[in-house]
Motif scaffolding. Structure first.
Motif, PDB file in Angstrom:
ATOM      1  N   GLY A 225      42.583  25.052  37.302  1.00 60.15           N
ATOM      2  CA  GLY A 225      41.586  26.100  37.535  1.00 60.15           C
ATOM      3  C   GLY A 225      42.036  27.437  36.981  1.00 60.15           C
ATOM      4  O   GLY A 225      41.260  28.168  36.361  1.00 60.15           O
ATOM      5  N   ALA A 226      43.305  27.770  37.188  1.00 63.34           N
ATOM      6  CA  ALA A 226      43.846  29.022  36.659  1.00 63.34           C
ATOM      7  C   ALA A 226      43.843  29.024  35.138  1.00 63.34           C
ATOM      8  O   ALA A 226      43.526  30.036  34.510  1.00 63.34           O
ATOM      9  CB  ALA A 226      45.261  29.242  37.189  1.00 63.34           C
TER      10      ALA A 226
ATOM     11  N   ARG B 197      41.771  27.328  33.199  1.00 59.38           N
ATOM     12  CA  ARG B 197      40.369  27.456  32.761  1.00 59.38           C
ATOM     13  C   ARG B 197      39.887  28.899  32.860  1.00 59.38           C
ATOM     14  O   ARG B 197      39.263  29.424  31.932  1.00 59.38           O
ATOM     15  CB  ARG B 197      39.472  26.547  33.583  1.00 59.38           C
ATOM     16  N   SER B 198      40.192  29.553  33.982  1.00 61.06           N
ATOM     17  CA  SER B 198      39.727  30.934  34.149  1.00 61.06           C
ATOM     18  C   SER B 198      40.425  31.867  33.160  1.00 61.06           C
ATOM     19  O   SER B 198      39.797  32.794  32.627  1.00 61.06           O
ATOM     20  CB  SER B 198      39.942  31.404  35.584  1.00 61.06           C
ATOM     21  N   HIS B 199      41.704  31.629  32.886  1.00 66.52           N
ATOM     22  CA  HIS B 199      42.411  32.438  31.895  1.00 66.52           C
ATOM     23  C   HIS B 199      41.817  32.237  30.499  1.00 66.52           C
ATOM     24  O   HIS B 199      41.601  33.202  29.759  1.00 66.52           O
ATOM     25  CB  HIS B 199      43.900  32.085  31.883  1.00 66.52           C
TER      26      HIS B 199
ATOM     27  N   GLU C 148      38.787  31.316  29.771  1.00 68.38           N
ATOM     28  CA  GLU C 148      37.461  31.936  29.749  1.00 68.38           C
ATOM     29  C   GLU C 148      37.566  33.450  29.613  1.00 68.38           C
ATOM     30  O   GLU C 148      36.803  34.074  28.871  1.00 68.38           O
ATOM     31  CB  GLU C 148      36.681  31.560  31.016  1.00 68.38           C
ATOM     32  N   ALA C 149      38.500  34.060  30.303  1.00 69.47           N
ATOM     33  CA  ALA C 149      38.702  35.505  30.188  1.00 69.47           C
ATOM     34  C   ALA C 149      39.117  35.889  28.772  1.00 69.47           C
ATOM     35  O   ALA C 149      38.629  36.889  28.217  1.00 69.47           O
ATOM     36  CB  ALA C 149      39.750  35.970  31.193  1.00 69.47           C
TER      37      ALA C 149
END
Length: 146
Positions: free
Chosen positions: A16-17, A19-21, A23-24
């Motif tokens: 999850g981390a 993926r969010s990184h 995306e950012a």
């Protein structure tokens, strides 16, 4: 006796981390590309470097001095006219991507919205047709709806 450690929560959290990184980073790169696109369009229409960099950094067409802004708007209107003529004639020099970029620049110069904002998701053909039908139905002298 050895204990069994369940790593699935840790793995899920790490995924999850990641993926969010990612995306950012993708959003940040998109903003950079968008700023570069605006700067290149302004350069193409002859805006000075200092004025261009200030306008791109602020993402505000109002930061362009009035005289330069009027010249820029005139150039953009002329380019839009040329592109419209090329499109009507089905000229091989017509470029729809260029037309879209110049239209976005014209809207930005009129102060309609930020350059960074993208168009909303286009949706399906059915949703577009329904929006069109509702808009036509709201017009006082529009054609009757089916």
């Amino acid at each position: 006796m050895t204990r069994h450690l369940d790593l699935s929560p840790l793995t899920a959290a790490l995924e999850g981390a990641a993926r969010s990184h990612a995306e950012a980073r993708r959003r940040e790169e998109q903003r950079d590309l968008s700023r570069l696109e605006l700067a290149m369009l302004l350069r193409r229409f002859g805006l000075e470097h200092r004025t261009r960099s200030d306008a791109v950094a602020k993402d505000d067409a109002a930061s362009i001095p009035a005289v330069e802004a009027d010249t820029l708007r005139a150039g953009v209107r002329g380019e839009l006219g040329l592109l419209a003529r090329l499109a009507r004639r089905h000229d091989p020099r017509y470029d729809i991507n260029r037309h879209i970029a110049v239209m976005r620049l014209a809207r930005w110069l009129e102060g309609g919205r930020s350059w960074q904002l993208r168009e909303t998701a286009p949706g399906s053909g059915r949703s577009k047709n329904q929006r069109f039908r509702r808009a036509v139905a709201r017009q006082p002298n529009g054609p009757p709806t089916r």
